[in-house]
Structures are given as C-alpha cells and as structure tokens.
Design a protein around this motif. Structure first.
Motif, PDB file in Angstrom:
ATOM      1  N   TRP A  24       7.948   4.315  -9.202  1.00  0.00           N
ATOM      2  CA  TRP A  24       7.964   4.637  -7.776  1.00  0.00           C
ATOM      3  C   TRP A  24       6.764   4.021  -7.054  1.00  0.00           C
ATOM      4  N   ALA A  25       5.612   4.019  -7.707  1.00  0.00           N
ATOM      5  CA  ALA A  25       4.403   3.486  -7.083  1.00  0.00           C
ATOM      6  C   ALA A  25       4.467   1.965  -6.931  1.00  0.00           C
ATOM      7  N   GLU A  26       5.152   1.315  -7.843  1.00  0.00           N
ATOM      8  CA  GLU A  26       5.275  -0.143  -7.804  1.00  0.00           C
ATOM      9  C   GLU A  26       6.744  -0.535  -7.979  1.00  0.00           C
ATOM     10  N   PRO A  27       7.479  -0.552  -6.854  1.00  0.00           N
ATOM     11  CA  PRO A  27       8.920  -0.818  -6.937  1.00  0.00           C
ATOM     12  C   PRO A  27       9.291  -2.257  -7.261  1.00  0.00           C
ATOM     13  N   GLY A  28       8.321  -3.171  -7.249  1.00  0.00           N
ATOM     14  CA  GLY A  28       8.595  -4.575  -7.558  1.00  0.00           C
ATOM     15  C   GLY A  28       8.526  -5.451  -6.336  1.00  0.00           C
ATOM     16  N   ALA A  29       8.214  -6.720  -6.559  1.00  0.00           N
ATOM     17  CA  ALA A  29       8.067  -7.682  -5.467  1.00  0.00           C
ATOM     18  C   ALA A  29       9.229  -8.663  -5.392  1.00  0.00           C
ATOM     19  N   ILE A  78      12.158  13.255  -3.407  1.00  0.00           N
ATOM     20  CA  ILE A  78      11.017  12.350  -3.365  1.00  0.00           C
ATOM     21  C   ILE A  78      11.042  11.576  -2.047  1.00  0.00           C
ATOM     22  N   ALA A  79       9.879  11.476  -1.412  1.00  0.00           N
ATOM     23  CA  ALA A  79       9.796  10.819  -0.109  1.00  0.00           C
ATOM     24  C   ALA A  79       9.523   9.328  -0.272  1.00  0.00           C
ATOM     25  N   GLY A  80       9.905   8.573   0.744  1.00  0.00           N
ATOM     26  CA  GLY A  80       9.657   7.134   0.761  1.00  0.00           C
ATOM     27  C   GLY A  80       8.222   6.817   1.138  1.00  0.00           C
ATOM     28  N   GLY A  81       7.941   5.537   1.289  1.00  0.00           N
ATOM     29  CA  GLY A  81       6.596   5.046   1.536  1.00  0.00           C
ATOM     30  C   GLY A  81       5.935   5.574   2.791  1.00  0.00           C
ATOM     31  N   GLU A 105       0.809  -1.219   0.000  1.00  0.00           N
ATOM     32  CA  GLU A 105       0.000   0.000   0.000  1.00  0.00           C
ATOM     33  C   GLU A 105       0.842   1.268   0.000  1.00  0.00           C
ATOM     34  N   HIS A 106       2.154   1.132  -0.014  1.00  0.00           N
ATOM     35  CA  HIS A 106       3.042   2.297   0.069  1.00  0.00           C
ATOM     36  C   HIS A 106       4.012   2.324  -1.116  1.00  0.00           C
ATOM     37  N   PRO A 107       4.242   3.509  -1.673  1.00  0.00           N
ATOM     38  CA  PRO A 107       5.170   3.618  -2.806  1.00  0.00           C
ATOM     39  C   PRO A 107       6.630   3.573  -2.352  1.00  0.00           C
ATOM     40  N   GLY A 108       7.510   3.530  -3.315  1.00  0.00           N
ATOM     41  CA  GLY A 108       8.939   3.606  -3.057  1.00  0.00           C
ATOM     42  C   GLY A 108       9.577   2.282  -2.706  1.00  0.00           C
ATOM     43  N   PRO A 109      10.905   2.267  -2.662  1.00  0.00           N
ATOM     44  CA  PRO A 109      11.647   1.041  -2.397  1.00  0.00           C
ATOM     45  C   PRO A 109      11.433   0.530  -0.979  1.00  0.00           C
ATOM     46  N   ASP A 136      15.562  -3.154  -5.913  1.00  0.00           N
ATOM     47  CA  ASP A 136      16.445  -2.646  -6.971  1.00  0.00           C
ATOM     48  C   ASP A 136      15.612  -1.764  -7.891  1.00  0.00           C
ATOM     49  N   MET A 137      15.743  -0.458  -7.726  1.00  0.00           N
ATOM     50  CA  MET A 137      14.943   0.465  -8.518  1.00  0.00           C
ATOM     51  C   MET A 137      15.417   0.523  -9.973  1.00  0.00           C
TER      52      MET A 137
END
Length: 190
Positions: free
Chosen positions: A97-102, A119-122, A45-49, A90-91
C-alpha cells in the motif's frame, strides 16, 4: 456473394479497432515530477493506488493522487479535452500500500475494483482499489472488507459525492487562536 462482402467488412472493422488500440498513448512512469492534478502534491509522498488520465491533444497525462479522483474527473462533464485512456495502478503487482509501484499500470476499464474497503487512499478519502486479477481483488476484500466490481458498475455516489472527514478540531484550539490574535493586536497597538 454476400458472404465475401461481409467477411471483408468484418476484416476492415477489426483492422480499424486494432489501429485505434495501437494509437492509445502508453502509460507514463510515475516519478518525482508526477504531481496530483487536484492537489498539486508529489504522488510519491502518498500511499495507495494512483491514476493517470491521457487527454486527446495533450502531450502529458494528468496524474491523480487517488483512483477515486480520476474516476470522478472522468464522470464530470467539464473536461476541455476528450479522454483517450485512463491507467490505474495495478495493485496485483504493487509492492504494498505504501509503494503501489511506478510502472505497473493497467487500463482502468480492465481492472477489478475493490470498493468500500476499510483503507483510505493517498489523500485520506475512500479509495477504489484496482487489481488486474479478480482473485487478488477478492483476497484484498478478505483483509480489508468491501466488494469487487468493475469500473462501469461503480456508483457515481462513491466518486462524486463529498467525503465526510472526522472533525479533529476542538473549541479549545479556536479559543487559543483567538486569544493569540488578541494578544498580537494589543502588542501592535501598544
């Protein structure tokens, strides 16, 4: 005679290093069950790495909503278990940013980090943005500012110091709240 002995010792040392690397736990896929260690909120539910910290003797990793939080955890002396490995998103291979990967995890000590970006983190705090590619990290700084550094060179003040958030409250909100409490108290008394 010394040369064969040194060669044997070097081979044994190399084998020990390979065994140590082979025993590191693998990164875990981030799914709906992954919640942040500090916030206990669903990471999806949170963006970023994000980050995951594997502890010696523990079956499941600790997940973190922000890479900054995992690095802070690493640097604080209060852990009950030794840290085996830390993985970060790994960005370079994240969708955005919204979906950094699983599943695009890399060991934290191999990443190139952008610090000081706009840019702020999650969780809304400044973030350490990890990339496997130094070129991708540099491209990110051209768009979001900041500078590229390695994990060992990230200052403690960036991860251990409190974060100053803008105060969005106003005296009017406090006055309104007090008035509603008074009204409620009067209703209960009469």
């Amino acid at each position: 005679m010394i040369k064969p002995a040194l060669l044997t010792l070097a081979i044994l040392a190399l084998a020990a290093c390979e065994d140590e690397l082979a025993t590191l736990p693998a990164a875990v896929t981030m799914d709906a069950e992954a919640v942040g260690h500090y916030c206990q909120m669903n990471l999806l539910e949170h963006p970023g790495p994000k980050a995951q910290v594997h502890l010696s003797g523990m079956e499941h990793p600790l997940f973190f909503s922000q890479v900054r939080d995992a690095v802070a955890y690493q640097r604080m002396p209060e852990q009950s278990h030794a840290i085996t490995v830390i993985y970060v998103s790994d960005m370079s291979h994240g969708a955005d940013w919204a979906e950094p990967g699983a599943d695009n995890w890399i060991p934290a000590d191999t990443a190139h980090y952008v610090i000081g970006a706009d840019i702020a983190g999650g969780m809304g705090a400044p973030e350490l943005v990890p990339f496997s590619s130094a070129e991708d990290a540099a491209a990110f700084t051209r768009e979001h500012g900041g500078e590229v550094t390695r994990l060992a060179d990230i200052p403690d003040t960036l991860v251990l110091a409190p974060v100053e958030f803008e105060d969005h409250s106003s005296a009017g909100d406090d006055d309104d709240f007090r008035q509603r409490l008074l009204d409620l108290s009067r209703d209960l008394e009469g």
